[in-house]
Design a protein around this motif. Structure first.
Motif, mmCIF file in Angstrom:
data_model
loop_
_atom_site.group_PDB
_atom_site.id
_atom_site.type_symbol
_atom_site.label_atom_id
_atom_site.label_comp_id
_atom_site.label_asym_id
_atom_site.label_seq_id
_atom_site.Cartn_x
_atom_site.Cartn_y
_atom_site.Cartn_z
ATOM 1 N N ASP A 34 1.849 -1.500 16.222
ATOM 2 C CA ASP A 34 2.805 -0.516 15.679
ATOM 3 C C ASP A 34 3.000 0.607 16.681
ATOM 4 O OD1 ASP A 34 4.005 1.672 13.989
ATOM 5 O OD2 ASP A 34 3.634 0.239 12.390
ATOM 6 N N THR A 50 5.140 6.829 -5.396
ATOM 7 C CA THR A 50 5.212 5.787 -6.431
ATOM 8 C C THR A 50 5.416 4.432 -5.774
ATOM 9 O OG1 THR A 50 7.581 6.272 -6.681
ATOM 10 C CG2 THR A 50 6.114 7.121 -8.384
ATOM 11 N N ARG A 336 13.342 -4.392 -1.134
ATOM 12 C CA ARG A 336 12.732 -3.474 -0.157
ATOM 13 C C ARG A 336 11.613 -2.619 -0.759
ATOM 14 N NH1 ARG A 336 14.392 1.805 -0.862
ATOM 15 N NH2 ARG A 336 15.957 1.983 -2.465
HETATM 16 C C1 LIG Z 1 13.800 7.912 0.767
HETATM 17 C C2 LIG Z 1 13.086 6.644 0.351
HETATM 18 C C3 LIG Z 1 12.520 6.560 -0.908
HETATM 19 C C4 LIG Z 1 11.860 5.394 -1.287
HETATM 20 N N1 LIG Z 1 11.242 5.360 -2.507
HETATM 21 C C5 LIG Z 1 10.425 4.315 -2.787
HETATM 22 C C6 LIG Z 1 9.567 4.361 -3.917
HETATM 23 O O1 LIG Z 1 9.509 5.365 -4.658
HETATM 24 N N2 LIG Z 1 8.759 3.295 -4.155
HETATM 25 C C7 LIG Z 1 8.781 2.152 -3.370
HETATM 26 O O2 LIG Z 1 8.031 1.198 -3.644
HETATM 27 N N3 LIG Z 1 9.597 2.094 -2.299
HETATM 28 C C8 LIG Z 1 10.383 3.147 -1.969
HETATM 29 N N4 LIG Z 1 11.157 3.127 -0.844
HETATM 30 C C9 LIG Z 1 11.247 1.863 -0.060
HETATM 31 C C10 LIG Z 1 10.009 1.551 0.702
HETATM 32 O O3 LIG Z 1 9.276 2.705 1.017
HETATM 33 C C11 LIG Z 1 10.301 0.795 2.024
HETATM 34 O O4 LIG Z 1 11.384 -0.083 1.897
HETATM 35 C C12 LIG Z 1 9.042 0.001 2.384
HETATM 36 O O5 LIG Z 1 7.955 0.902 2.515
HETATM 37 C C13 LIG Z 1 9.276 -0.794 3.642
HETATM 38 O O6 LIG Z 1 8.044 -1.362 4.057
HETATM 39 P P1 LIG Z 1 7.992 -2.236 5.366
HETATM 40 O O7 LIG Z 1 6.573 -2.583 5.582
HETATM 41 O O8 LIG Z 1 8.994 -3.326 5.320
HETATM 42 O O9 LIG Z 1 8.513 -1.243 6.517
HETATM 43 P P2 LIG Z 1 7.940 0.182 6.976
HETATM 44 O O10 LIG Z 1 7.024 0.766 5.989
HETATM 45 O O11 LIG Z 1 9.147 0.958 7.388
HETATM 46 O O12 LIG Z 1 7.074 -0.189 8.256
HETATM 47 C C14 LIG Z 1 7.653 -0.571 9.466
HETATM 48 C C15 LIG Z 1 6.663 -0.256 10.574
HETATM 49 O O13 LIG Z 1 7.171 -0.818 11.782
HETATM 50 C C16 LIG Z 1 6.914 0.072 12.831
HETATM 51 N N5 LIG Z 1 7.892 -0.174 13.893
HETATM 52 C C17 LIG Z 1 9.241 -0.052 13.811
HETATM 53 N N6 LIG Z 1 9.799 -0.318 14.994
HETATM 54 C C18 LIG Z 1 8.789 -0.624 15.854
HETATM 55 C C19 LIG Z 1 8.732 -0.969 17.222
HETATM 56 N N7 LIG Z 1 9.844 -1.059 17.981
HETATM 57 N N8 LIG Z 1 7.540 -1.195 17.785
HETATM 58 C C20 LIG Z 1 6.383 -1.102 17.049
HETATM 59 N N9 LIG Z 1 6.377 -0.762 15.744
HETATM 60 C C21 LIG Z 1 7.565 -0.534 15.143
HETATM 61 C C22 LIG Z 1 7.083 1.444 12.203
HETATM 62 O O14 LIG Z 1 6.400 2.446 12.955
HETATM 63 C C23 LIG Z 1 6.499 1.238 10.807
HETATM 64 O O15 LIG Z 1 5.129 1.599 10.748
HETATM 65 C C24 LIG Z 1 11.795 4.282 -0.418
HETATM 66 C C25 LIG Z 1 12.352 4.370 0.855
HETATM 67 C C26 LIG Z 1 12.966 5.546 1.249
HETATM 68 C C27 LIG Z 1 13.489 5.644 2.630
#
Ligand SMILES: Cc1cc2nc3c(=O)[nH]c(=O)nc-3n(C[C@H](O)[C@H](O)[C@H](O)COP(=O)(O)OP(=O)(O)OC[C@H]3O[C@@H](n4cnc5c(N)ncnc54)[C@H](O)[C@@H]3O)c2cc1C
Length: 362
Positions: A34, A50, A336
């Motif tokens: 990461d 949440t 998501r």
């Molecule tokens: C404003 C907002 C409110 C939300 N509210 C909620 C809620 O209340 N409850 C809920 O369940 N969900 C909620 N969500 C949705 C949820 O938080 C995300 O969709 C979810 O956490 C995505 O998880 P993920 O593991 O797919 O990606 P992420 O958690 O985004 O993880 C991606 C990781 O990849 C890494 N990364 C990216 N690019 C690179 C690169 N080039 N090289 C190395 N590392 C990289 C990043 O640093 C990050 O750590 C919300 C989202 C937002 C934006």
């Protein structure tokens, strides 16, 4: 000779953590990489409190395995019913600590923090090397399909018109209950009249504290706090421990895989013979004005995510999970949420390991 890992996972958010732990638990040497200095991703670092997408309409877990296990590790209070859906309240610091604990407890898992994705080499429709490491299979959990982009695999994108960003921050010393929509309306109305973009307030685990999701710009938050203190009963002494506000992006990029999950399939509660995860969260979109629209599945229903939505086309050893899974703009507005990211991440970890078990030597 460069180091070799069976499986590389890009992104240490909910999906990547689940993928890496699940892959390493099969005995495969796994690298979790990461650009951030620690695991947690959006769930651990954006101020969210949440965890959505874990439960069905009755408050029962939709997925066994890592999603259930991780929820258990961060649970401090029972799930809450918010309108028609159940959510798990959590503390971001506990989310980050639990992520680190799972990693430390998984012997075949190696981590590389502060490590942005750099170079990816493909040969004969397979990724053979990533950031200088020889690799057997790759799982893209970057939220923005960084691996897919690097190797030229086609993607779909969401943008701020349906997945508007928000500034998420805690607000303490609030003496007013926000239990019903009518309670919330009494606060939101004066804010709207004063010209502020919408704010969504949610109770969190700290007594007298709320989590705010503000649809305006980070620079507007101090004025918003001032307005609340001066004009809204119960908020006279409110303040935020956060002093530097930033917007968190909902929008992301989805890799086009062997099956593109659609919003119609989500809303019809579709099942699949190769299902690997279940989700029941509504299609939740946020327009540019910061207004949410929620389209629900039929009562009691859930939909399934097929293994094919976690497998890329053309690049044989590329898998994806979380916000990058193969889904259209409507389907990802449901899939998501973090409960679903944990479930698809764990499934992608196992799929990548199965792929290596069955793949003929390159
Ligand atoms: C404003 C907002 C409110 C939300 N509210 C909620 C809620 O209340 N409850 C809920 O369940 N969900 C909620 N969500 C949705 C949820 O938080 C995300 O969709 C979810 O956490 C995505 O998880 P993920 O593991 O797919 O990606 P992420 O958690 O985004 O993880 C991606 C990781 O990849 C890494 N990364 C990216 N690019 C690179 C690169 N080039 N090289 C190395 N590392 C990289 C990043 O640093 C990050 O750590 C919300 C989202 C937002 C934006």
């Amino acid at each position: 000779m460069s180091a070799h890992y069976d499986i590389a996972v890009i992104g240490g958010g909910a999906a990547g953590l689940a993928a890496a732990v699940a892959a390493a638990r099969t005995g495969r040497a796994t690298l979790l990489l990461d650009k951030n200095p620690a695991p947690g991703g959006t769930g651990g670092f954006s101020g969210l409190t949440t965890l959505c997408g874990l439960y069905d309409d009755g408050g029962n877990h939709l997925n066994d395995g890592f999603a259930h296990e991780f929820a258990g590790a961060i649970t401090e209070a029972p799930p809450l019913k918010m309108g028609r859906v159940w959510v798990l309240p959590y503390r971001p610091e506990k989310f980050r600590a639990a992520a680190q604990k799972f990693i430390s407890a998984t012997p075949r898992l190696t981590t590389a923090w502060n490590s942005p994705l750099a170079d990816v080499i493909v040969a004969d429709h397979r990724i053979i090397s990533l950031n200088g490491f020889k690799i057997g299979a790759v799982i893209d959990c970057s939220g923005t399909a960084e691996v897919a982009r690097a190797v030229g695999v086609e993607c779909l994108e969401t943008d701020d018109s349906t997945q508007a960003p928000a500034v998420v921050f805690p607000l303490s010393h609030v003496t007013r209950e926000l239990l019903t929509p009518a309670d919330a309306a009494q606060i939101l109305l004066p804010l709207a009249r004063a010209g502020f973009p919408p704010v969504n307030f949610q109770s969190n685990l700290d007594p007298g504290s709320l989590t705010a999701k503000f649809s305006g710009a980070p620079e507007q938050v101090p004025a918003l706090l001032e307005f609340l203190r001066a004009n809204v009963p119960g908020f006279e002494n409110c303040h935020s421990l956060v002093t530097r506000f930033s917007a968190t992006r909902r929008a992301g990029r989805m890799i086009i895989g062997q099956h593109v999950l659609t919003g119609a399939e989500v809303l019809a509660a579709r099942t699949f013979p190769d299902a690997v995860a279940r989700c029941a969260w509504p299609v939740e979109q946020w327009n540019v004005a910061g207004k949410a629209s929620l389209r629900y599945l039929p009562p009691g229903a859930n939909y399934e995510i097929p293994a094919r939505s976690l497998r890329a086309v053309k690049v044989k050893n590329l898998f994806m999970a979380g916000k990058t899974l193969s889904a259209d703009v409507d389907a990802i507005a449901s899939a998501r949420v973090m409960g679903c990211c944990l479930a698809t991440g764990a499934a992608a970890g196992k799929l990548a390991a199965n792929f290596l078990d069955s793949a003929s030597p390159a």
